[in-house]
Motif scaffolding. Sequence first.
Motif, PDB file in Angstrom:
ATOM      1  N   LEU A  61       0.825  -1.210   0.000  1.00  0.00           N
ATOM      2  CA  LEU A  61       0.000   0.000   0.000  1.00  0.00           C
ATOM      3  C   LEU A  61       0.859   1.260   0.000  1.00  0.00           C
ATOM      4  N   LYS A  62       1.969   1.222   0.731  1.00  0.00           N
ATOM      5  CA  LYS A  62       2.857   2.380   0.790  1.00  0.00           C
ATOM      6  C   LYS A  62       3.451   2.679  -0.584  1.00  0.00           C
ATOM      7  N   VAL A  63       3.914   1.643  -1.278  1.00  0.00           N
ATOM      8  CA  VAL A  63       4.476   1.830  -2.624  1.00  0.00           C
ATOM      9  C   VAL A  63       3.419   2.406  -3.557  1.00  0.00           C
ATOM     10  N   PHE A 135      17.578  -3.021  -2.511  1.00  0.00           N
ATOM     11  CA  PHE A 135      17.165  -3.805  -1.349  1.00  0.00           C
ATOM     12  C   PHE A 135      16.536  -2.915  -0.274  1.00  0.00           C
ATOM     13  N   ALA A 136      15.814  -1.891  -0.743  1.00  0.00           N
ATOM     14  CA  ALA A 136      15.129  -0.972   0.158  1.00  0.00           C
ATOM     15  C   ALA A 136      13.924  -0.378  -0.575  1.00  0.00           C
ATOM     16  N   LEU A 137      13.144   0.427   0.142  1.00  0.00           N
ATOM     17  CA  LEU A 137      11.937   1.011  -0.427  1.00  0.00           C
ATOM     18  C   LEU A 137      12.187   1.817  -1.704  1.00  0.00           C
ATOM     19  N   PRO A 138      13.239   2.666  -1.780  1.00  0.00           N
ATOM     20  CA  PRO A 138      13.424   3.465  -3.003  1.00  0.00           C
ATOM     21  C   PRO A 138      13.493   2.643  -4.284  1.00  0.00           C
ATOM     22  N   SER A 139      14.202   1.517  -4.256  1.00  0.00           N
ATOM     23  CA  SER A 139      14.312   0.706  -5.478  1.00  0.00           C
ATOM     24  C   SER A 139      12.968   0.102  -5.867  1.00  0.00           C
ATOM     25  N   GLY A 221       9.893  -8.959   6.416  1.00  0.00           N
ATOM     26  CA  GLY A 221       9.393  -7.882   7.256  1.00  0.00           C
ATOM     27  C   GLY A 221       9.812  -6.497   6.818  1.00  0.00           C
ATOM     28  N   LEU A 222      10.615  -6.396   5.742  1.00  0.00           N
ATOM     29  CA  LEU A 222      11.103  -5.088   5.304  1.00  0.00           C
ATOM     30  C   LEU A 222      10.822  -4.802   3.827  1.00  0.00           C
ATOM     31  N   THR A 223      11.187  -5.732   2.938  1.00  0.00           N
ATOM     32  CA  THR A 223      11.094  -5.437   1.504  1.00  0.00           C
ATOM     33  C   THR A 223      10.223  -6.439   0.748  1.00  0.00           C
ATOM     34  N   ASN A 224       9.452  -7.235   1.449  1.00  0.00           N
ATOM     35  CA  ASN A 224       8.547  -8.161   0.770  1.00  0.00           C
ATOM     36  C   ASN A 224       7.180  -7.525   0.579  1.00  0.00           C
TER      37      ASN A 224
END
Length: 285
Positions: A61-63, A135-139, A221-224
């Motif tokens: 949802l955030k993306v 390997f983070a939200l920006p990518s 829990g972070l990038t899935n």
Amino acid sequence: MKHTTSRWQQWILIGIGLAFFTLVLLLPLLTVFYYALEQGLELFFNAIRDEEALSAIWLTLKVALIVLPINLFIGIVMAWTIAYFQFKGKSFLTALLDLPFSISPVVVGLMFLLIFGLDGLFGAWLFEHQIRIIFALPSIVIVTLFVTFPLIIKALIPSMSAQGNSEEQAALILGASTWTIFSRVTLPKIKWPLIYGVILSNARAMGEFGAVSVVSGHIRGLTNTIPLYVEITYNEYQFIAAFSCAALLALLALGTLAIQSLVEQMQRKKLERASHRQEVSPAAI
């Protein structure tokens, strides 16, 4: 000579179409819901409320919420440029809009990995400045933007090209500001195709798998996102978790389809009312 189709030929064609949609679309979809709810609603909701599942849902949802306003701005600006202006390279720019559809999403992820990864073009500089993209939200946001940005543009261009910009030119001559022209003239004209493009773009953003899989790193829990979580849990034989989140993703898709159908129906009724008014006006005169 007018071509006619017999009744039995029509039924055969309809039967082929129904059989295809049943076997390829409806049956697999119902199977997902069956296995998700097979052991009861309690286990279904427990699977969705799992910490990792909630993290995947929130990230998805955030993306989508980050990508949507960017796509709106880029979509309107580029559609306005292509529909209303003539310039060198216009056909080339229009052809580039199909690039995200023609490139495999996995290749899209690999491209950005080669740019922002540790051994990539800007990887060393990013590492030195402690800027984390891969390997983070920006990518995830970047690759999702790449695969979704043409959808709003391609939804707007036909409508804007067909209606032209004569009303905008008239408003400009009368002294209206750019924002007034856009909000009072352009936006009402493109409202329905814009909503349609937003729906399609948002659905693609939430369901993207290939490109996100390459750049996310699958960090639990972070990038899935939801699609990645479904793949991981299924491969680990956590079938209830996998099918429950798959069913949730399918529900989001069905909700998107319902909204899309509603928008199309409302647009059709508006066109019918406008056509009716045009027919009645000369008669009244």
